[in-house]
Design a protein around this motif. Structure first.
Motif, short mmCIF file in Angstrom:
data_model
loop_
_atom_site.label_atom_id
_atom_site.label_comp_id
_atom_site.label_asym_id
_atom_site.label_seq_id
_atom_site.Cartn_x
_atom_site.Cartn_y
_atom_site.Cartn_z
N ALA A 197 21.42 45.58 -64.27
CA ALA A 197 22.33 44.55 -63.49
C ALA A 197 21.61 43.16 -63.16
O ALA A 197 21.85 42.23 -63.41
CB ALA A 197 23.09 45.02 -62.46
N ALA A 198 20.38 43.64 -62.42
CA ALA A 198 19.53 42.46 -61.72
C ALA A 198 18.79 41.90 -62.99
O ALA A 198 18.65 40.65 -63.17
CB ALA A 198 18.55 43.23 -60.87
N GLY A 199 18.30 42.49 -64.05
CA GLY A 199 17.59 41.91 -65.11
C GLY A 199 18.26 41.20 -66.26
O GLY A 199 17.81 40.24 -66.79
N PHE A 200 19.65 41.80 -66.49
CA PHE A 200 20.34 41.30 -67.70
C PHE A 200 21.53 40.71 -67.27
O PHE A 200 22.19 40.39 -68.26
CB PHE A 200 20.40 42.53 -68.72
CG PHE A 200 19.01 42.92 -69.05
CD1 PHE A 200 18.08 42.00 -70.04
CD2 PHE A 200 18.66 44.09 -68.58
CE1 PHE A 200 16.87 42.59 -70.45
CE2 PHE A 200 17.35 44.56 -68.92
CZ PHE A 200 16.70 43.93 -69.93
N GLY A 201 21.94 40.63 -66.08
CA GLY A 201 23.21 40.23 -65.78
C GLY A 201 24.38 40.84 -65.91
O GLY A 201 25.75 40.24 -66.17
N VAL A 202 24.39 42.05 -66.40
CA VAL A 202 25.32 43.00 -66.95
C VAL A 202 26.14 43.41 -65.60
O VAL A 202 25.76 43.82 -64.38
CB VAL A 202 25.08 44.27 -67.60
CG1 VAL A 202 26.06 45.12 -68.26
CG2 VAL A 202 24.25 43.65 -68.77
N SER A 203 27.55 43.70 -65.66
CA SER A 203 28.14 43.97 -64.82
C SER A 203 28.04 45.37 -63.84
O SER A 203 27.81 46.38 -65.02
CB SER A 203 29.78 44.03 -65.21
OG SER A 203 30.69 44.93 -64.13
#
Length: 273
Positions: A197-203
């Motif tokens: 989530a932090a690295g790729f902005g995925v929910s």
């Protein structure tokens, strides 16, 4: 600067290796294995794929020596439960160290894993204990309902791995189960949810679903019912991780569920059924 892509690939390799190990363990126990007194046990359940790995090792040794029909052989040194549990601590610990080394090498910040200062506070410990107690109770209810419906997981594996000495209980409660809980939460919650989530902005909620499915697949030795229950429990742990942002909350909860299963059913010999 964090190299998110490299670490993601590294974590993916660790996940695949773990799932392959779980699948191999499932294959090893799927036909039923005489462990004690020549009783042919059906496919057993387990609180973790790591424990299924221990049973696979035990299964293979029994088959290789042809000693499954004599209960006295279950206590021979080469089949020592203490040694097998120690083997789990080493293997799971190695996986965990690989993840930590990969995170260090790629400069992933600890906060992405859900590790923030203070590392362990009274509040995170309290939330983890409460969550673990609730999950344990829910797990017992689910197991009881499944048993009444004829789809419950067999408990032969847990019984076979139950320590029979103070030293065995010490290894289980203070070494093996903490390592299992720490590694699995680091991978399935800290990495597959927090880091991604932090690295790729995925929910994180989408990642929670995916990580819970992977967590369930890692428990294939429990059979279909066990996989479903594990998936649900995994999602609750994932939701707790997303809401609290703390890896240690879910580690404490995970450990408590596993420890209570052994202590209540094997240490205290309680059968809710």
């Amino acid at each position: 600067m964090p190299d998110w892509a490299t670490f993601a690939g590294f974590a993916g390799v660790v996940l695949v290796l773990l799932l392959l190990l779980a699948h191999a363990s499932k294959s090893a126990v799927s036909g039923g294995t005489p462990i004690r007194g020549g009783v042919d046990r059906p496919q057993p359940g387990s609180v973790d794929p790591a424990v299924a790995e221990v049973h696979a090792s035990l299964t293979n040794r029994v088959r290789a020596t042809g000693r499954g029909t004599d209960p006295t052989h279950a206590t021979q040194p080469q089949l020592s439960t203490l040694a097998l549990l120690a083997n789990v601590a080493v293997s799971q610990g190695a996986f965990g160290l690989l993840l930590l080394a990969g995170g260090w090498f790629t400069e992933i910040p600890p906060s992405a894993f859900g590790v923030t200062a203070p590392v362990l506070s009274a509040s995170t410990l309290g939330v983890g204990v409460v969550l673990g107690g609730v999950l344990y109770a829910a797990n017992e209810v689910g197991a009881s309902v499944g048993e009444r419906l004829g789809i419950g997981a067999d408990e032969g594996l847990r019984e076979a791995l139950a320590p029979d000495s103070p030293a065995g209980w010490a290894v289980l409660l203070f070494l093996v189960l903490p390592i299992i809980a720490g590694f699995e939460e680091l991978l399935f919650r800290g990495v597959l949810i927090g880091v991604f989530a932090a690295g790729f902005g995925v929910s994180p909620w989408l990642l929670a679903v995916g990580s819970s499915l992977a967590f369930a697949l890692g428990h294939g030795a429990q059979g279909p019912a066990g996989v479903v229950v594990t998936g649900v429990l995994g999602f609750v742990l994932a939701a707790a991780f997303v809401l609290t942002g703390s890896l240690f909350v879910v580690v404490v909860a995970h450990y408590l569920v596993n420890a209570l299963e052994f202590v209540v059913h094997e240490g205290m010999d309680v059968d809710w059924g």
